[in-house]
Design a protein around this motif. Sequence first.
Motif, PDB file in Angstrom:
ATOM      1  N   ARG A  67       0.889  -1.361   0.054  1.00 35.26           N
ATOM      2  CA  ARG A  67       0.019  -0.087  -0.095  1.00 35.26           C
ATOM      3  C   ARG A  67       0.808   1.180   0.000  1.00 35.26           C
ATOM      4  O   ARG A  67       0.479   2.409  -0.658  1.00 35.26           O
ATOM      5  CB  ARG A  67      -0.857   0.038   1.265  1.00 35.26           C
ATOM      6  CG  ARG A  67      -1.897   1.209   1.345  1.00 35.26           C
ATOM      7  CD  ARG A  67      -2.795   1.001   2.565  1.00 35.26           C
ATOM      8  NE  ARG A  67      -4.002   0.229   1.993  1.00 35.26           N
ATOM      9  CZ  ARG A  67      -4.993   0.337   1.456  1.00 35.26           C
ATOM     10  NH1 ARG A  67      -4.974   1.902   1.422  1.00 35.26           N
ATOM     11  NH2 ARG A  67      -5.985   0.100   1.008  1.00 35.26           N
ATOM     12  N   TYR A  81       2.934  -5.873  -9.503  1.00 38.06           N
ATOM     13  CA  TYR A  81       2.522  -7.485  -9.488  1.00 38.06           C
ATOM     14  C   TYR A  81       3.168  -7.990 -10.875  1.00 38.06           C
ATOM     15  O   TYR A  81       3.835  -9.039 -11.046  1.00 38.06           O
ATOM     16  CB  TYR A  81       1.079  -7.630  -9.538  1.00 38.06           C
ATOM     17  CG  TYR A  81       0.810  -7.928  -8.017  1.00 38.06           C
ATOM     18  CD1 TYR A  81       0.907  -9.198  -7.405  1.00 38.06           C
ATOM     19  CD2 TYR A  81       0.332  -6.747  -7.272  1.00 38.06           C
ATOM     20  CE1 TYR A  81       0.554  -9.232  -5.924  1.00 38.06           C
ATOM     21  CE2 TYR A  81      -0.058  -7.071  -5.832  1.00 38.06           C
ATOM     22  CZ  TYR A  81      -0.097  -8.307  -5.176  1.00 38.06           C
ATOM     23  OH  TYR A  81      -0.365  -8.595  -4.193  1.00 38.06           O
ATOM     24  N   CYS A 104       1.998  -8.660   9.066  1.00 39.25           N
ATOM     25  CA  CYS A 104       0.871  -7.917  10.111  1.00 39.25           C
ATOM     26  C   CYS A 104       0.189  -9.151  10.815  1.00 39.25           C
ATOM     27  O   CYS A 104       0.037 -10.092  10.066  1.00 39.25           O
ATOM     28  CB  CYS A 104      -0.034  -6.911   9.322  1.00 39.25           C
ATOM     29  SG  CYS A 104       1.101  -5.597   8.591  1.00 39.25           S
ATOM     30  N   ILE A 105      -0.211  -9.108  11.938  1.00 41.12           N
ATOM     31  CA  ILE A 105      -0.845 -10.243  12.629  1.00 41.12           C
ATOM     32  C   ILE A 105      -2.363 -10.143  12.283  1.00 41.12           C
ATOM     33  O   ILE A 105      -2.901  -9.103  12.664  1.00 41.12           O
ATOM     34  CB  ILE A 105      -0.482 -10.201  14.040  1.00 41.12           C
ATOM     35  CG1 ILE A 105       1.214 -10.275  14.049  1.00 41.12           C
ATOM     36  CG2 ILE A 105      -1.088 -11.278  14.597  1.00 41.12           C
ATOM     37  CD1 ILE A 105       1.595 -10.149  15.536  1.00 41.12           C
TER      38      ILE A 105
ATOM     39  N   GLU B 113     -12.069   0.908  -0.672  1.00 41.69           N
ATOM     40  CA  GLU B 113     -10.838   0.794  -1.043  1.00 41.69           C
ATOM     41  C   GLU B 113     -10.642  -0.314  -2.349  1.00 41.69           C
ATOM     42  O   GLU B 113      -9.490  -0.509  -2.731  1.00 41.69           O
ATOM     43  CB  GLU B 113      -9.831   0.308   0.002  1.00 41.69           C
ATOM     44  CG  GLU B 113      -9.709   1.499   1.127  1.00 41.69           C
ATOM     45  CD  GLU B 113      -8.906   2.600   0.685  1.00 41.69           C
ATOM     46  OE1 GLU B 113      -7.840   2.402   0.043  1.00 41.69           O
ATOM     47  OE2 GLU B 113      -9.313   3.766   0.747  1.00 41.69           O
ATOM     48  N   GLU B 156      -6.843  -7.450   2.585  1.00 41.97           N
ATOM     49  CA  GLU B 156      -5.505  -7.211   2.970  1.00 41.97           C
ATOM     50  C   GLU B 156      -5.276  -7.172   4.524  1.00 41.97           C
ATOM     51  O   GLU B 156      -6.361  -6.916   5.144  1.00 41.97           O
ATOM     52  CB  GLU B 156      -5.035  -5.879   2.189  1.00 41.97           C
ATOM     53  CG  GLU B 156      -5.626  -4.571   2.791  1.00 41.97           C
ATOM     54  CD  GLU B 156      -5.155  -3.385   2.119  1.00 41.97           C
ATOM     55  OE1 GLU B 156      -3.872  -3.203   2.113  1.00 41.97           O
ATOM     56  OE2 GLU B 156      -5.991  -2.659   1.405  1.00 41.97           O
ATOM     57  N   MET B 157      -4.115  -7.508   5.063  1.00 41.62           N
ATOM     58  CA  MET B 157      -3.971  -7.134   6.449  1.00 41.62           C
ATOM     59  C   MET B 157      -3.408  -5.771   6.703  1.00 41.62           C
ATOM     60  O   MET B 157      -2.828  -5.315   5.843  1.00 41.62           O
ATOM     61  CB  MET B 157      -2.743  -8.394   6.869  1.00 41.62           C
ATOM     62  CG  MET B 157      -3.495  -9.712   6.349  1.00 41.62           C
ATOM     63  SD  MET B 157      -4.780 -10.257   7.378  1.00 41.62           S
ATOM     64  CE  MET B 157      -4.189 -10.458   8.981  1.00 41.62           C
ATOM     65  N   PRO B 158      -3.462  -5.339   7.891  1.00 41.58           N
ATOM     66  CA  PRO B 158      -4.145  -6.101   9.054  1.00 41.58           C
ATOM     67  C   PRO B 158      -5.608  -5.911   9.191  1.00 41.58           C
ATOM     68  O   PRO B 158      -6.170  -5.010   8.516  1.00 41.58           O
ATOM     69  CB  PRO B 158      -3.249  -4.997  10.232  1.00 41.58           C
ATOM     70  CG  PRO B 158      -3.123  -3.795   9.657  1.00 41.58           C
ATOM     71  CD  PRO B 158      -2.951  -4.044   8.545  1.00 41.58           C
ATOM     72  N   SER B 222      -4.028 -11.946  -3.329  1.00 41.23           N
ATOM     73  CA  SER B 222      -4.186 -10.296  -3.358  1.00 41.23           C
ATOM     74  C   SER B 222      -5.517  -9.604  -4.105  1.00 41.23           C
ATOM     75  O   SER B 222      -5.090  -9.520  -5.191  1.00 41.23           O
ATOM     76  CB  SER B 222      -3.005  -9.519  -3.366  1.00 41.23           C
ATOM     77  OG  SER B 222      -2.003  -9.890  -2.431  1.00 41.23           O
ATOM     78  N   THR B 251     -10.563  -3.683   3.509  1.00 42.83           N
ATOM     79  CA  THR B 251      -9.448  -3.323   4.146  1.00 42.83           C
ATOM     80  C   THR B 251      -9.799  -2.520   5.390  1.00 42.83           C
ATOM     81  O   THR B 251     -11.160  -1.846   5.475  1.00 42.83           O
ATOM     82  CB  THR B 251      -9.180  -2.248   3.159  1.00 42.83           C
ATOM     83  OG1 THR B 251      -8.747  -2.809   2.076  1.00 42.83           O
ATOM     84  CG2 THR B 251      -7.918  -1.555   3.556  1.00 42.83           C
ATOM     85  N   LEU B 267      -2.478   3.574   6.308  1.00 48.35           N
ATOM     86  CA  LEU B 267      -3.740   3.115   6.793  1.00 48.35           C
ATOM     87  C   LEU B 267      -4.407   3.775   7.933  1.00 48.35           C
ATOM     88  O   LEU B 267      -5.476   3.429   8.651  1.00 48.35           O
ATOM     89  CB  LEU B 267      -3.611   1.622   7.344  1.00 48.35           C
ATOM     90  CG  LEU B 267      -3.391   0.722   5.922  1.00 48.35           C
ATOM     91  CD1 LEU B 267      -3.058  -0.804   6.640  1.00 48.35           C
ATOM     92  CD2 LEU B 267      -4.702   0.248   5.100  1.00 48.35           C
TER      93      LEU B 267
END
Lengths: 105, 409
Positions: A67, A81, A104-105, B113, B156-158, B222, B251, B267
Motif C-alpha cells: 500500500r 505485480y 501484520c498479525i 478501497e 489485505e492485512m491487518p 491479493s 480493508t 492506513l
Amino acid sequence: MAVKEYAGKMVELDADGNLAKQTDWNEDVAKALAVEEGIPELNDRRWLVINYMRKEFEAKGDAPSIRKLTKESGVDTKELYTLFPGGPAKKAARIAGLPKPKGCI
Amino acid sequence: MKKLLILGAGTAGTMMLNKLSSVLDKNEWQITIVDQHETHYYQPGFLFIPFGIYKRKDVIKPKRDFFPSEANVIVSEIEKIEPKENRVILKDSKVLSYDILIIATGAQIKPEETEGLKGELWHKNVFDFYTIEGACALSNFFKHWEGGKLVLNITEMPIKCPVAPLEFVFLADSYFTERGIRDKVEIHFVTPLPGAFTKPRASAILGDFLDKKNIKLTTDFSIARVDNEQKKIISWDEREVDFDVLVSIPTNMGDELIARSGMGDELNFVPTDKQTLRSSEYENIFVIGDATNLPSSKAGSVAHFQADILFENILSVIEGSEPHAKFDGHANCFIESGFGKGILIDFNYDTEPLPGKFPLPGVGPFSLLEETKMNHYGKVMFRWMYWNFLLKGTELPIESQMSMAGKRM
C-alpha cells in the motif's frame, strides 16, 4: 545460519533466506537474487522500486507495505505485480537486500 | 485543574475511562471522553449473527451504561487533533484542550478501497460481517439460501480479529451441516497470506482443520477487484475465483480523523511505541487498541491487556516519571470451530501460539491449539465477562503479560 554464493560473493542469509547483513548487498548481488526469484532482468522500473525500498528502510527501519509502495514509489499496484510476480513487497525486499517486511498479525 | 481527554468510547476508551476515573484525584484531574455514537457494539458477537446464534439485541447496549456516573461525556464527531497546540477541535468547532490525550478511535472497514466491492451486489450477494448492518443482511440472506459457492475473502492485512474469518468458515460448515445442505455448499477460504493464519505453527494446525472440514484454501491471493456481473473476484496477478455469495473482510483503516490530523500512516493508524503505548511523536499522547500501528492483533483481548499497561504508564507520567510498564503484544483468542467446539490460542510479539493448557499449567480448563467443548464455553462466557467486568475496568483472572507456563515447545 545459511551461507550462499551470489555474484561470486559468499553472503549470510537469515531464516527467511534474505540477506542477514545489508552491507553484503550490491547491485550484482541484487541481480543474482532477482534471478533466483524468477526475474531475469532488473529494468529501470524494478530499480525504481528497489531503490525506493532501500531508502524507506534506511529512514524507517522497516520495509514498506504494498500500500505504501503504491502510494509513494510512483508505481501502481498492477504494475508492481507485473514487475515482481507473486508477491511484490516480499520479493522486492529480498532483492533489495532487506529483511522480509514485518508481517501484520 | 489538569485535563485528561479520551477520544473514542469503544472497548479500549471505555476501559481507560473506568480505570482512571477510580484513581485520579477529582480535584486535580478532569477526565473527558468524546464519541460520536451512543451505542456500544459487542463486536466479537457480529460473527454469530449470520448464523442466527445471536440477534442484533444480543450485541448492543447504551454506552452510558458503562461510564462511571460522574464521567464528563461529550457526544460529538471530532474534526481534528492539533497535537502541537495540545487541543482537539470538535465538529461544531468547540475546542477541548488537554494535558494528556488518549487516542482510542479504533478501526473501520473500508470496502471503497477495493474496486467493485461496494458495487451493485453489495449486501445482496456480497457481504461483510464486521458491521451490524452487514452481519444482519447476511443473516437474512443465509436463511433462504439453497446452496452454491460461498467464498470468504480477506482483502489485505491487518484486520480486526484476524481469527474471525476462520471462525466464520468453521461456523458456516457447522450451520449448513445442521440445515442439511452442506453437500450443496462449497466453502472456499481465499487469503492474501501464505497460509490459514499469520503464525506458522497455528497456521499449519488451523490449515488441517480447514482440510478436515472440507473447506478449500487459496493462499497468496491479493484481490484487485470484484466483478459484479460475472460474480468473481480477481487478483492483481489475474487469478479468478467464482462465487455465488462473497463474504469479504474489506480493508481495515483507522479513523479519518487521524488522517485529517496528519497523525497516521498509510492506513490511518497512529505510530505508537510498541511497549509503552506512547505516541512515537508526542510525549503527552498515548494510543490504545485498534487505533495503533502496533504489530499485535487488533482485538478486544489485546486492548484489555494494553489497558493494564497504559493505566500504569499514565499514572507514571502524571507523577512526573517515565512510562515503565511494557506491553508484550499479548493476545488471547477463542476460535469458534463449529459444532459446539472451540480452539484457544495465546501468544505475544515474540512467542507464536503453542499447544498446552490455559490458564493453569497441566490443568486448563482450556486447551491451547486443540478443539474442545470447554474452549467453546470459554467463548460463550466471554460475552458475559465483557459486559459485566471487562468494560468496567475490573481485573480479570488473566495476566496482561503472556506466560509460558503450561505451554509445550
